[in-house]
Design a protein around this motif. Structure first.
Motif, PDB file in Angstrom:
ATOM      1  N   ALA A 183      -4.487   6.583  12.043  1.00  0.00           N
ATOM      2  CA  ALA A 183      -4.099   6.387  10.639  1.00  0.00           C
ATOM      3  C   ALA A 183      -2.664   5.869  10.539  1.00  0.00           C
ATOM      4  CB  ALA A 183      -4.247   7.701   9.864  1.00  0.00           C
ATOM      5  N   ASP A 184      -1.788   6.387  11.380  1.00  0.00           N
ATOM      6  CA  ASP A 184      -0.400   5.923  11.361  1.00  0.00           C
ATOM      7  C   ASP A 184      -0.310   4.473  11.824  1.00  0.00           C
ATOM      8  OD1 ASP A 184       0.399   8.363  10.480  1.00  0.00           O
ATOM      9  OD2 ASP A 184       1.184   9.068  12.401  1.00  0.00           O
ATOM     10  N   ASP A 214       0.868  -1.180   0.000  1.00  0.00           N
ATOM     11  CA  ASP A 214       0.000   0.000   0.000  1.00  0.00           C
ATOM     12  C   ASP A 214       0.904   1.229   0.000  1.00  0.00           C
ATOM     13  OD1 ASP A 214      -1.642   2.147   0.566  1.00  0.00           O
ATOM     14  OD2 ASP A 214      -2.847   1.072   2.040  1.00  0.00           O
ATOM     15  N   ASP A 228       0.340   4.402  -0.293  1.00  0.00           N
ATOM     16  CA  ASP A 228      -0.076   5.532   0.537  1.00  0.00           C
ATOM     17  C   ASP A 228       0.319   5.304   1.997  1.00  0.00           C
ATOM     18  OD1 ASP A 228      -1.141   6.838  -1.645  1.00  0.00           O
ATOM     19  OD2 ASP A 228      -3.190   6.072  -1.308  1.00  0.00           O
ATOM     20  N   ALA A 229       0.181   4.056   2.448  1.00  0.00           N
ATOM     21  CA  ALA A 229       0.548   3.745   3.839  1.00  0.00           C
ATOM     22  C   ALA A 229       2.047   3.952   4.052  1.00  0.00           C
ATOM     23  CB  ALA A 229       0.157   2.313   4.168  1.00  0.00           C
ATOM     24  N   ARG A 241      -2.616   2.181  11.517  1.00  0.00           N
ATOM     25  CA  ARG A 241      -3.114   1.321  10.439  1.00  0.00           C
ATOM     26  C   ARG A 241      -2.091   1.207   9.324  1.00  0.00           C
ATOM     27  NH1 ARG A 241      -9.337   3.674  10.277  1.00  0.00           N
ATOM     28  NH2 ARG A 241     -10.102   2.457  12.083  1.00  0.00           N
ATOM     29  N   ALA A 242      -1.375   2.292   9.044  1.00  0.00           N
ATOM     30  CA  ALA A 242      -0.342   2.255   8.003  1.00  0.00           C
ATOM     31  C   ALA A 242       0.770   1.278   8.405  1.00  0.00           C
ATOM     32  CB  ALA A 242       0.229   3.645   7.778  1.00  0.00           C
ATOM     33  N   SER A 299      -0.399  -2.231   7.931  1.00  0.00           N
ATOM     34  CA  SER A 299      -0.398  -2.596   6.512  1.00  0.00           C
ATOM     35  C   SER A 299       1.003  -2.985   6.049  1.00  0.00           C
ATOM     36  CB  SER A 299      -0.921  -1.425   5.678  1.00  0.00           C
ATOM     37  OG  SER A 299      -0.806  -1.706   4.297  1.00  0.00           O
ATOM     38  N   VAL A 300       1.993  -2.197   6.471  1.00  0.00           N
ATOM     39  CA  VAL A 300       3.380  -2.513   6.112  1.00  0.00           C
ATOM     40  C   VAL A 300       3.781  -3.856   6.719  1.00  0.00           C
ATOM     41  CG1 VAL A 300       5.775  -1.831   6.512  1.00  0.00           C
ATOM     42  CG2 VAL A 300       4.091  -0.131   5.779  1.00  0.00           C
ATOM     43  N   SER A 306       3.477  -0.196  15.482  1.00  0.00           N
ATOM     44  CA  SER A 306       2.075   0.249  15.413  1.00  0.00           C
ATOM     45  C   SER A 306       1.483   0.491  16.799  1.00  0.00           C
ATOM     46  CB  SER A 306       1.230  -0.785  14.658  1.00  0.00           C
ATOM     47  OG  SER A 306       1.094  -1.975  15.431  1.00  0.00           O
ATOM     48  N   ARG A 319       2.866   7.657   4.059  1.00  0.00           N
ATOM     49  CA  ARG A 319       2.425   8.294   5.299  1.00  0.00           C
ATOM     50  C   ARG A 319       3.452   8.078   6.415  1.00  0.00           C
ATOM     51  NH1 ARG A 319      -2.291  10.321   7.212  1.00  0.00           N
ATOM     52  NH2 ARG A 319      -2.389  10.472   9.501  1.00  0.00           N
ATOM     53  N   LEU A 320       3.955   6.854   6.509  1.00  0.00           N
ATOM     54  CA  LEU A 320       4.957   6.572   7.538  1.00  0.00           C
ATOM     55  C   LEU A 320       6.279   7.274   7.246  1.00  0.00           C
ATOM     56  CD1 LEU A 320       4.373   2.761   8.202  1.00  0.00           C
ATOM     57  CD2 LEU A 320       3.655   4.689   9.611  1.00  0.00           C
TER      58      LEU A 320
END
Length: 596
Positions: free
Chosen positions: A568-569, A503, A505-506, A571-572, A575-576, A561, A509-510
């Motif tokens: 949001a962070d 992802d 975008d994820a 969740r990112a 995802s990673v 996490s 964001r990080l």
């Protein structure tokens, strides 16, 4: 060139460049200690049995066991051809000389108030002292502040005095809050004094005084196991000993009168003997005792109840056989067997060069931070640079880095599962690869390979932190154990691992978050830009490495996490973590090698 030789060379070049005579003298002292015997301090609480153990180590009744002037000062026993010379070093720089009293005993009066004494040095023509120097210290919990300060100075050293012990025998009658607190302090002062579980042995003393058991050893061994469980991150081993018997056997304390007394007791009816031994005062005072009071009191002082029973049972074997029996029953040991004081001394002796080099590095680092002017500033900066962990000198102490990892666990810098903690302590306690890994010799490479996977993952999770460096130290040892014999076989070819879905975008964001460590942002860049699985974890290796690194990174971002404040962070990061987990599974599936 080994670390000791490199350090001698470094000391020589540093001395040649230094202008300040005080700095030159400090470096000369470091070089001299590299060639001197290993210095072992004996420490512990008041009346724990330190001096009795020292006498057993020396094989002479020289250390006073009763309260007196000499039990209140640091006393150093070292090899010297002038047997019996006593040098009293005073705080004001004076050195007074006297001699041991008859019978190789320290004099009752030092000729100077003890609060003015820095250290007493005793020269003995003992072969045992060619390899080690033994230091008897005042009680660590003594009520006299100056006494305790002297003991701590000998063990830890100070900014002004680097001449401290390189190994430690810590004597305790039983594990209590004071001892655990003191050993915790040892861990905290490692940088200052060089003490770790590689050079600290705990001795559980006076085990024959714990109750009315006829044989104290089963209980003693259980207590030692429990004590080691409590202190294992601080000490190499916990060994039980009856120091009184070791001293009596080692110093030949039983003379003809005592041997005749034992023979007389052996001739008594069993019931009469038990009655006399029930209260030891009866042995000297009862009209039914066959012993003269002074002989009885000497036997009690040298043997106590368990030793008396043992000596009476073996009195008929003769003096030499009796001494050997007492030594065996003391638990002191005479060789490298584990679980004995002698085994601990052998452990120190095997590592003497490394321990002295480790102490020298600590001392030279302290010198490198000393105030300096002119060209000496550049010389000390160069000295500090040569002592960096990445340079050959410190790197050459690879064998001791296991113990640095143990210390990191004790300090909370390296967090391990119980399985990995046990694995680490096995590596620390033995030099034999099979014992280190807890498997038969033929299974060592495979067991080490499996262990490398755990430690590689831990090193990745802790990357950029102290724990990560310590985990890599352990990993290096395990990789050496796992190294297979060099065979002329074709290199395996692994199928490439496809890139994991990511992802974007994820990841971005990080990358933009200031709360994500720099090392993790670098990993994220590889994950986003990598064209295949190896590139996504920053590697060019085949599937085995990809799987291990991906699994470690998955765990790392899953852990991250939990610490990010924004949903949001978090969740990112999750995802990673999922992307790395997918990559790890894929790499395992592709992991079967194909020989080209």
């Amino acid at each position: 060139m080994n670390p000791g030789d490199r350090l001698r060379e470094l000391c020589g070049t540093t001395i040649a460049k230094l202008v300040d005579p005080g700095l030159r003298d400090r470096v000369r002292q470091v070089r001299a200690r590299l060639d001197a015997p290993l210095k072992i301090a004996v420490a512990g609480a008041v009346s724990s049995g330190k001096s009795t153990l020292v006498n057993a180590l020396l094989g002479l009744p020289v250390a006073p066991v009763d309260a007196g002037e000499c039990t209140r000062v640091v006393t150093q026993y070292e090899y010297g051809t002038d047997d019996g010379l006593v040098e009293i070093e005073c705080e004001d720089g004076r050195v007074l000389r006297t001699r041991l009293a008859p019978g190789h005993r320290l004099p009752d009066d030092l000729g100077v108030p003890v609060d003015l004494v820095r250290r007493v040095r005793v020269r003995l023509a003992s072969e045992a002292l060619r390899a080690i120097t033994v230091v008897d210290t005042p009680g660590m919990n003594t009520t006299t502040v100056e006494n305790e300060r002297a003991a701590r100075r000998m063990i830890f050293g100070t900014d002004e005095d680097d001449d401290h012990a390189q190994a430690l025998i810590y004597v305790l009658r039983y594990v209590q809050a004071f001892d655990d607190t003191t050993l915790a302090e040892f861990r905290g002062l490692t940088e200052a004094c060089g003490m770790t579980c590689v050079n600290t042995l705990a001795v559980l003393s006076q085990i024959d005084r714990r109750g009315d058991e006829e044989d104290p050893w089963p209980t003693a061994r259980r207590l030692a196991v429990k004590a080691y469980a409590d202190l294992r991150a601080s000490v190499f081993d916990v060994v039980p000993v009856i120091g009184l018997l070791a001293e009596t056997a080692g110093t030949g304390a039983l003379g003809p009168a005592e041997l005749d007394g034992l023979a007389a007791l052996a001739r008594l009816d069993e019931a009469d003997l038990e009655f006399l031994l029930l209260d030891l005062d009866d042995l000297a005072d009862s009209p039914d005792s066959p012993l003269a009071p002074d002989v009885a009191r000497r036997l009690i002082r040298h043997l106590h109840r368990y030793g008396l029973r043992t000596a009476i049972a073996h009195a008929a074997a003769g003096p030499d056989a009796l001494r050997q029996t007492l030594l065996d029953k003391s638990g002191f040991g005479v060789d490298a067997r584990t679980g004995t004081v002698a085994g601990g001394i052998v452990h120190f002796a095997r590592r003497a060069d490394q321990l002295k080099a480790l102490a020298a590095i600590t001392q030279l680092r302290r010198v490198s931070r000393a105030p300096a002017f002119g060209s000496d500033l550049a010389t000390l900066d160069a000295l500090a640079a040569e002592l960096d962990e990445t340079k050959p000198i410190a790197a050459g102490l690879h064998g001791l880095r296991i113990f640095a990892a143990v210390e990191a666990v004790a300090r909370g810098q390296l967090v391990l599962s119980e399985e990995m903690r046990d694995e680490l302590l096995r590596l620390a306690r033995s030099d034999d690869p099979a014992e280190q890994l807890g498997v038969p010799a033929g299974e060592v490479p495979e067991a080490a390979r499996r262990a490398t996977e755990r430690w590689r993952a831990r090193a990745m999770i802790e990357r950029g932190r102290v724990g990560g460096q310590r985990a890599r130290d352990v990993l290096g040892v395990l990789e050496d154990l796992a190294a297979p014999p060099i065979l002329q076989t074709p290199a395996p070819i692994f199928l490439p691992v496809a890139a994991a879905p990511v992802d974007g975008d994820a990841v971005r964001r990080l990358l933009a978050s200031p709360l994500v460590p720099a090392e993790d942002r670098q990993a994220l860049t590889c994950l986003l830009a990598g064209g295949d699985g190896a590139a996504q974890v920053g590697l060019s290796a085949g599937p085995p490495d990809v799987a291990a690194y991906a699994a470690a990174l998955s765990a790392r971002f899953r852990s991250l996490s939990h610490f990010l404040p924004f949903t949001a962070d978090r969740r990112a990061a999750e995802s990673v973590s999922d992307s790395y987990a997918h990559l790890a599974v894929t790499a395992v599936q592709k992991g079967s090698p194909h020989v080209g």
